[in-house]
Design a protein around this motif. Sequence first.
Motif, PDB file in Angstrom:
ATOM      1  N   TRP B  81      -5.219   7.107  -2.642  1.00  0.00           N
ATOM      2  CA  TRP B  81      -3.969   7.007  -3.402  1.00  0.00           C
ATOM      3  C   TRP B  81      -2.918   6.260  -2.580  1.00  0.00           C
ATOM      4  CZ3 TRP B  81      -1.124   7.643  -7.689  1.00  0.00           C
ATOM      5  CH2 TRP B  81       0.236   7.928  -7.573  1.00  0.00           C
ATOM      6  N   VAL B  82      -2.419   5.188  -3.128  1.00  0.00           N
ATOM      7  CA  VAL B  82      -1.303   4.479  -2.512  1.00  0.00           C
ATOM      8  C   VAL B  82      -0.104   4.650  -3.438  1.00  0.00           C
ATOM      9  CG1 VAL B  82      -0.382   2.237  -1.812  1.00  0.00           C
ATOM     10  CG2 VAL B  82      -2.770   2.794  -1.361  1.00  0.00           C
ATOM     11  N   ASN B  83       0.976   5.187  -2.905  1.00  0.00           N
ATOM     12  CA  ASN B  83       2.157   5.421  -3.738  1.00  0.00           C
ATOM     13  C   ASN B  83       2.524   4.139  -4.467  1.00  0.00           C
ATOM     14  OD1 ASN B  83       2.054   7.143  -1.351  1.00  0.00           O
ATOM     15  ND2 ASN B  83       3.837   8.105  -2.253  1.00  0.00           N
ATOM     16  N   PRO B  84       2.659   4.197  -5.790  1.00  0.00           N
ATOM     17  CA  PRO B  84       3.049   2.999  -6.525  1.00  0.00           C
ATOM     18  C   PRO B  84       4.480   2.613  -6.170  1.00  0.00           C
ATOM     19  CG  PRO B  84       3.088   4.897  -7.960  1.00  0.00           C
ATOM     20  CD  PRO B  84       2.512   5.361  -6.665  1.00  0.00           C
ATOM     21  N   THR B  85       4.774   1.340  -6.279  1.00  0.00           N
ATOM     22  CA  THR B  85       6.117   0.865  -5.947  1.00  0.00           C
ATOM     23  C   THR B  85       6.958   0.740  -7.212  1.00  0.00           C
ATOM     24  OG1 THR B  85       5.323  -0.305  -4.012  1.00  0.00           O
ATOM     25  CG2 THR B  85       7.400  -1.055  -4.947  1.00  0.00           C
ATOM     26  N   PHE B  86       8.047   1.491  -7.243  1.00  0.00           N
ATOM     27  CA  PHE B  86       9.061   1.355  -8.297  1.00  0.00           C
ATOM     28  C   PHE B  86      10.348   1.007  -7.561  1.00  0.00           C
ATOM     29  CE2 PHE B  86       5.944   3.930 -10.386  1.00  0.00           C
ATOM     30  CZ  PHE B  86       6.055   3.659 -11.736  1.00  0.00           C
ATOM     31  N   VAL B  87      10.680  -0.276  -7.521  1.00  0.00           N
ATOM     32  CA  VAL B  87      11.722  -0.735  -6.602  1.00  0.00           C
ATOM     33  C   VAL B  87      13.022   0.058  -6.734  1.00  0.00           C
ATOM     34  CG1 VAL B  87      13.110  -2.705  -5.895  1.00  0.00           C
ATOM     35  CG2 VAL B  87      10.734  -3.050  -6.574  1.00  0.00           C
ATOM     36  N   GLU B  90      13.071   3.993  -6.378  1.00  0.00           N
ATOM     37  CA  GLU B  90      12.767   4.426  -5.010  1.00  0.00           C
ATOM     38  C   GLU B  90      13.943   4.179  -4.077  1.00  0.00           C
ATOM     39  OE1 GLU B  90       8.222   4.351  -3.678  1.00  0.00           O
ATOM     40  OE2 GLU B  90       8.810   2.660  -4.879  1.00  0.00           O
ATOM     41  N   LEU B 155       1.060  -1.535  -4.622  1.00  0.00           N
ATOM     42  CA  LEU B 155       1.346  -2.767  -3.888  1.00  0.00           C
ATOM     43  C   LEU B 155       1.441  -2.446  -2.398  1.00  0.00           C
ATOM     44  CD1 LEU B 155       2.076  -5.790  -3.960  1.00  0.00           C
ATOM     45  CD2 LEU B 155       4.451  -5.105  -4.157  1.00  0.00           C
ATOM     46  N   THR B 156       0.503  -2.962  -1.628  1.00  0.00           N
ATOM     47  CA  THR B 156       0.561  -2.741  -0.184  1.00  0.00           C
ATOM     48  C   THR B 156       1.222  -3.946   0.477  1.00  0.00           C
ATOM     49  OG1 THR B 156      -1.619  -3.680   0.059  1.00  0.00           O
ATOM     50  CG2 THR B 156      -1.501  -1.295  -0.127  1.00  0.00           C
ATOM     51  N   LYS B 426      -3.990  11.785  -6.554  1.00  0.00           N
ATOM     52  CA  LYS B 426      -2.535  11.625  -6.513  1.00  0.00           C
ATOM     53  C   LYS B 426      -2.004  12.211  -5.221  1.00  0.00           C
ATOM     54  CE  LYS B 426       0.177  11.220 -10.257  1.00  0.00           C
ATOM     55  NZ  LYS B 426       1.115  11.827 -11.194  1.00  0.00           N
ATOM     56  N   GLY B 427      -0.909  11.666  -4.787  1.00  0.00           N
ATOM     57  CA  GLY B 427      -0.300  12.185  -3.580  1.00  0.00           C
ATOM     58  C   GLY B 427       0.321  13.540  -3.831  1.00  0.00           C
ATOM     59  N   GLY B 430       3.176  13.810  -6.340  1.00  0.00           N
ATOM     60  CA  GLY B 430       2.997  13.231  -7.661  1.00  0.00           C
ATOM     61  C   GLY B 430       3.359  14.129  -8.793  1.00  0.00           C
TER      62      GLY B 430
END
Lengths: 174, 430
Positions: B81-87, B90, B155-156, B426-427, B430
Motif C-alpha cells: 500500500w502506497v498512500n495515494p496523493t491528494f495534493v 494533504e 504516485l511515488t 490499506k494503511g 485508511g
Amino acid sequence: MATAREPRPYLNPYLAGTLLGVVLFLSFFLTGGGLGASGALSHIQTGVERWFAPGHVDRVAYLAEMGGAARNPWASTGVYMLVGTLLGGLASGLVNRRARLETRKGPRISTRTRLLFAFGGGVIMAYGARMARGCTSGQALSGGAVLSVGSWMFMFAVFAGGYAVAWFARRLWI
Amino acid sequence: MAPFDVSGLSTLGSALVFGGIGFGFGAALELAGFGDTRKLAAQFYLRELTVLKVMFTAIVVAAVLVAGAVSFGLLDMSRVWVNPTFVWSELAGGLVMGVGFVLGGFCPGTSLVAAATFKVDGMLFVLGGLVGVWLFGETVGAFEPFWLSGDLGRLTIQDWLGVSTGAVVLGVVALALLAFWGAEWLERRFGGGTAPAPAIGRGRRLRLTAAAALAVAGMVLAVRGEPTAEQRWAWAPHPVHQLLAGRGAFVSPAEVVALRKDTALSVQVLDLREEHAWNLFHVGGARRVDATALSESPELRSLLEAPASTITFLVDDGEARSTAAWRWLASRGAKNVYVVEGGITRWLDLYPAPACVAEKGAGEGAGWRFAYATGEALPSSWPELERSRSFRLPCATASLEDEGEHRWPEHPFTKKVKLQVRSVVKGGCG
C-alpha cells in the motif's frame, strides 16, 4: 543519584528510530501496509456512535464505510494495531519505570490549562489527520518510507504548520 | 513472495499479527521518549530535535529495507500500500495537524503511548482525537470536492521524477544524514546542553559507522537498480508460471466475444501490433499500445490498478508479442490479464471478413491479407453484436443473412477466464 524508583533514561533517538524503522518495515513486509493510529480512532468513534445512533451511521457515507449495516467497526486491523500500541507503550513504560499517573506540561502553565489544550489539540490534530487521510504515523512514516509524493508533501506541511504557530504558543512550552 | 495475504486470516490471527506490529510500534515510541509531550514540543522550539531524528531515522531505515527487499525479490511492491496523493487535502490537513501538534503536544500515535503510560494529558488528547474524527465525519460532506481534489492516485517520488527507486533512496539517505548533522548543530546552538543524555549509543564512532552503513546501503541500491524483467519472471509465484505452461492464460477469441456481451464486466483489448496492421483490421473498441509502453509507468499502473471487474486481453498477429507482454505484466503482479489465443489470425478464422475485403494467406499459420484498411468497420470487429445496422459493406457476402444483419456460429471454447480480486491492502490510517 539514581534510585531504583527513578525512571530509566530514554533510548538514543537514532537507535529508537532504527527500531521504529524495523517495525515499520516488518509491517510492510508482513501485511503490505504501514503503521497507523488515526484510522483506528475513526473506527472506535464510529463504533461508539453506532450504539447511540445506528441509523445515522448507516446514512452518512463516510461513517457507513466503516460501520454501516452489517459492517463491524470494531473488527478492524487498525483497532487491533491500536490495542497493540497501547500494550507496547505500557509494557515499555512499566519496564523502564515511566508508567505513572502524572501530567506533563510546560513550566509556565497550570495543569488545567495543559489539559484543556491537550483536549483541544487532540480535536484539531484528529480533524487534520482525517483531512490528510492519515496521521504522522500513517502518512509521514509509512508513506514516507514507500516514497509517496503526497506523504512527503504532508510531512513538510506538518512542520510548516507547527513552526508557524510555535512562536505564538511559546507560553505553553517554554 | 511477501507481503502475505492477510485478508484470509481469522479474526484471532489478524488480531495477533496487527496487534503484534502495534506492540512493537508502541514500544518503539515509548522508548524514544514520545510518551512525554515536552520532548515532542521541544522540536518546535529547537531545544531538542528528537522528533526529527527518530522520525527521519525510521523513515530512512524502513525505506532502505523496503527497497532492498524489493530489489532482492523478497517483496512485491505492487501489493504494498502506497498512500495515494491528494495534493490539496494533504497540504491543508498537514498544516492543521501542525497547529494541533503545537497546541496539544502530541500526534495521534504518540498520544496513545502517553495515555498507556498514565499521562493524563495523553488521555485527554486521545479523547479530543475521538471528538475530532467525529467532527470530521459530520462535516466532510460540506467540503467533499476539496477533500477529493488534487487526486494523483498512487504516485511515488521515483515515478514522479522518472528516476530509479535506488536513486531516490540514496537521495533520501543523503537528505537524512544532512538533517541529522543540522539537528545536532541546532541542539548545540539552542539546546543549551539541557537535553538529557541518552543511555546507549552515544559514541561518536557508533554514529559515524551507522551513517556510513546507511550511505553504503543506499549506494548499493542505487547501483543495483530495479530487478530485470527476467529476474521478476523467475520470482513470480508458481501458479503464474503454471498459467503460461498450461496455457491457462490463452483465451479463445470465442470466450473474449462471450465476455464482451457481459455488461457487468469491463473488457478491454490491447492491440500490440504495428500501426499499419491496426489500420487494416482491429477488434472493435481495442486500443493500440506499443509493447514497450506497457512496461512504462502510466500504462502499467493503469493495468495494476484496474478495478476488479476489468479484464484485459492482449492481442498480436499470432501470440509472440502478446505472450512476452503477458509474462512481463504477470511478473509485476497484474491480475485479470490474458492473451488472445492465436491472435488476430485466429480471430479472423472464427469471424472471417468478407471475401471481397480480405483473404487468408496460403500456408499454415499465415495471416489475413486485406485489400484496404477497414479499422473496426467490419462486422468481424464486433462479433458480439447480433444486429449491426450501421455496417455498410462494400459487397454482399454469404456471412450476412440479409441486409445489416449477421449471425456468427457459436464457436465452442473452454472457459479459462477466472476473475481474480486483488486483496485490498490499506494503511493503518485508511
